[in-house]
Design an enzyme around this catalytic site. Structure first.
Site, PDB file in Angstrom:
ATOM      1  N   LYS A  20       0.840  -1.200   0.000  1.00 36.93           N
ATOM      2  CA  LYS A  20       0.000   0.000   0.000  1.00 36.93           C
ATOM      3  C   LYS A  20       0.880   1.258   0.000  1.00 36.93           C
ATOM      4  O   LYS A  20       2.097   1.172   0.235  1.00 36.93           O
ATOM      5  CB  LYS A  20      -0.925  -0.058   1.221  1.00 36.93           C
ATOM      6  CG  LYS A  20      -1.949  -1.204   1.152  1.00 36.93           C
ATOM      7  CD  LYS A  20      -2.754  -1.282   2.438  1.00 36.93           C
ATOM      8  CE  LYS A  20      -3.875  -2.291   2.342  1.00 36.93           C
ATOM      9  NZ  LYS A  20      -4.672  -2.333   3.606  1.00 36.93           N
ATOM     10  N   TYR A  60     -12.527  -2.556  -3.083  1.00 34.70           N
ATOM     11  CA  TYR A  60     -13.089  -2.489  -1.724  1.00 34.70           C
ATOM     12  C   TYR A  60     -14.613  -2.368  -1.727  1.00 34.70           C
ATOM     13  O   TYR A  60     -15.198  -1.817  -0.793  1.00 34.70           O
ATOM     14  CB  TYR A  60     -12.439  -1.338  -0.958  1.00 34.70           C
ATOM     15  CG  TYR A  60     -11.025  -1.648  -0.487  1.00 34.70           C
ATOM     16  CD1 TYR A  60     -10.751  -2.798   0.266  1.00 34.70           C
ATOM     17  CD2 TYR A  60      -9.968  -0.796  -0.775  1.00 34.70           C
ATOM     18  CE1 TYR A  60      -9.468  -3.085   0.703  1.00 34.70           C
ATOM     19  CE2 TYR A  60      -8.668  -1.075  -0.338  1.00 34.70           C
ATOM     20  CZ  TYR A  60      -8.429  -2.224   0.401  1.00 34.70           C
ATOM     21  OH  TYR A  60      -7.162  -2.507   0.846  1.00 34.70           O
ATOM     22  N   ASN A 123      -1.675  -0.186   7.381  1.00 38.54           N
ATOM     23  CA  ASN A 123      -1.170  -1.540   7.654  1.00 38.54           C
ATOM     24  C   ASN A 123      -0.338  -2.151   6.520  1.00 38.54           C
ATOM     25  O   ASN A 123      -0.188  -3.359   6.417  1.00 38.54           O
ATOM     26  CB  ASN A 123      -2.307  -2.457   8.112  1.00 38.54           C
ATOM     27  CG  ASN A 123      -3.410  -2.581   7.076  1.00 38.54           C
ATOM     28  OD1 ASN A 123      -3.294  -2.070   5.970  1.00 38.54           O
ATOM     29  ND2 ASN A 123      -4.464  -3.282   7.431  1.00 38.54           N
ATOM     30  N   HIS A 126      -1.765  -5.414   1.336  1.00 40.97           N
ATOM     31  CA  HIS A 126      -3.022  -6.109   1.065  1.00 40.97           C
ATOM     32  C   HIS A 126      -2.709  -7.535   0.635  1.00 40.97           C
ATOM     33  O   HIS A 126      -1.742  -7.768  -0.099  1.00 40.97           O
ATOM     34  CB  HIS A 126      -3.803  -5.430  -0.064  1.00 40.97           C
ATOM     35  CG  HIS A 126      -4.942  -6.281  -0.554  1.00 40.97           C
ATOM     36  ND1 HIS A 126      -6.149  -6.345   0.101  1.00 40.97           N
ATOM     37  CD2 HIS A 126      -5.029  -7.158  -1.597  1.00 40.97           C
ATOM     38  CE1 HIS A 126      -6.942  -7.206  -0.537  1.00 40.97           C
ATOM     39  NE2 HIS A 126      -6.279  -7.714  -1.562  1.00 40.97           N
ATOM     40  N   GLU A 137      -9.546 -10.362  -7.807  1.00 46.90           N
ATOM     41  CA  GLU A 137      -8.623  -9.234  -7.612  1.00 46.90           C
ATOM     42  C   GLU A 137      -7.492  -9.241  -8.641  1.00 46.90           C
ATOM     43  O   GLU A 137      -7.089  -8.186  -9.126  1.00 46.90           O
ATOM     44  CB  GLU A 137      -8.055  -9.268  -6.189  1.00 46.90           C
ATOM     45  CG  GLU A 137      -9.113  -8.943  -5.141  1.00 46.90           C
ATOM     46  CD  GLU A 137      -8.599  -8.974  -3.711  1.00 46.90           C
ATOM     47  OE1 GLU A 137      -9.346  -8.541  -2.812  1.00 46.90           O
ATOM     48  OE2 GLU A 137      -7.461  -9.441  -3.468  1.00 46.90           O
TER      49      GLU A 137
HETATM   50  N1  UDP Z   1      -9.443  -0.783   7.515  1.00 51.12           N
HETATM   51  C1  UDP Z   1      -9.416   0.376   8.267  1.00 51.12           C
HETATM   52  N2  UDP Z   1     -10.118   0.402   9.451  1.00 51.12           N
HETATM   53  C2  UDP Z   1     -10.836  -0.650   9.900  1.00 51.12           C
HETATM   54  C3  UDP Z   1     -10.856  -1.832   9.125  1.00 51.12           C
HETATM   55  C4  UDP Z   1     -10.153  -1.868   7.935  1.00 51.12           C
HETATM   56  O1  UDP Z   1      -8.772   1.349   7.887  1.00 51.12           O
HETATM   57  O2  UDP Z   1     -11.451  -0.559  10.980  1.00 51.12           O
HETATM   58  C5  UDP Z   1      -8.704  -0.833   6.254  1.00 51.12           C
HETATM   59  C6  UDP Z   1      -7.345  -1.511   6.391  1.00 51.12           C
HETATM   60  O3  UDP Z   1      -6.425  -0.850   5.498  1.00 51.12           O
HETATM   61  C7  UDP Z   1      -7.641  -2.916   5.882  1.00 51.12           C
HETATM   62  C8  UDP Z   1      -8.626  -2.606   4.759  1.00 51.12           C
HETATM   63  O4  UDP Z   1      -9.440  -1.567   5.295  1.00 51.12           O
HETATM   64  O5  UDP Z   1      -6.456  -3.568   5.446  1.00 51.12           O
HETATM   65  C9  UDP Z   1      -9.481  -3.754   4.297  1.00 51.12           C
HETATM   66  O6  UDP Z   1     -10.154  -4.302   5.392  1.00 51.12           O
HETATM   67  P1  UDP Z   1     -10.257  -5.877   5.562  1.00 51.12           P
HETATM   68  O7  UDP Z   1     -11.193  -6.154   6.677  1.00 51.12           O
HETATM   69  O8  UDP Z   1     -10.546  -6.507   4.241  1.00 51.12           O
HETATM   70  O9  UDP Z   1      -8.774  -6.273   6.076  1.00 51.12           O
HETATM   71  P2  UDP Z   1      -7.572  -7.041   5.340  1.00 51.12           P
HETATM   72  O10 UDP Z   1      -8.179  -8.073   4.430  1.00 51.12           O
HETATM   73  O11 UDP Z   1      -6.761  -6.013   4.608  1.00 51.12           O
HETATM   74  O12 UDP Z   1      -6.792  -7.666   6.464  1.00 51.12           O
HETATM   75 MG    MG Z   2      -9.686  -7.956   2.993  1.00 52.42          MG
END
Ligand code: UDP
Ligand code: MG
Length: 161
Positions: A20, A60, A123, A126, A137
């Site tokens: 990211k 997303y 974080n 992805h 994706e």
């Molecule tokens: N995210 C965020 N706040 C939250 C939850 C998610 O900013 O409370 C962001 C974070 O960058 C995360 C992304 O949204 O990686 C996608 O969320 P997902 O639940 O799919 O998590 P991932 O698959 O990336 O672990």
């Molecule tokens: Mg996810």
């Protein structure tokens, strides 16, 4: 060349990994690529791109009603992303384990998020969360011509072929 892969089920599994914008800014691309290479996965696609709003909205889509969604799209568009496709046995599940918990503060040491980040909103990486999502994706982020099918010379060391 000559393929021995057919004897090992699931070796051709692929996943989408993206560094990211915060990860690119923090010069973590090499560290992240290194972890996937050293684990034994095969790189089949790689590019640096400024993600469009369209691609991010589709990527997303399932999160569009979450309160953090507008900030998430701004974050993901804030700078270039390194999109990659990695291939190998169980790569979707294994890469999720390598990446660690979505909330960086909960991510275990030894994971990418657990070693390299402190907050859920930044974080660094992805990773697709299922084989079906990975296929969707990959086709969203890459044209088929950008993915290279090739044989690694160490496949006998990584797999029973
Ligand atoms: N995210 C965020 N706040 C939250 C939850 C998610 O900013 O409370 C962001 C974070 O960058 C995360 C992304 O949204 O990686 C996608 O969320 P997902 O639940 O799919 O998590 P991932 O698959 O990336 O672990
Ligand atoms: Mg996810």
């Amino acid at each position: 060349g000559f393929s021995l892969y057919s004897t090992v089920p699931g070796v051709g599994e692929r996943t989408l990994i993206a560094v990211k914008p915060d990860g690119v800014q923090r010069r973590l691309v090499g560290e992240i690529v290194k972890r996937f290479e050293q684990r034994g996965f095969k790189l089949v696609g790689l590019k640096l791109l400024q993600a469009s709003e369209g691609i991010l909205a589709e990527h997303y889509h399932d999160l569009r009603r979450k309160p953090f969604y507008p900030a998430l799209l701004r974050y993901m568009a804030s700078g270039p992303v390194v999109a990659m496709v990695w291939e190998g046995h169980n790569v979707v599940r294994t890469s999720r384990a390598m990446v660690g918990d979505t909330d960086s503060s909960q991510a275990k040491p030894g994971t990418i998020r657990g070693d390299l980040s402190v907050h859920i909103s930044r974080n660094v990486i992805h990773a697709s969360d299922s084989v079906e999502v990975a296929e969707r994706e990959i086709s969203l982020w890459f044209h088929t011509g950008e993915l290279i099918s090739w044989e690694t010379s160490d496949q006998c060391d990584l797999y029973q072929v």
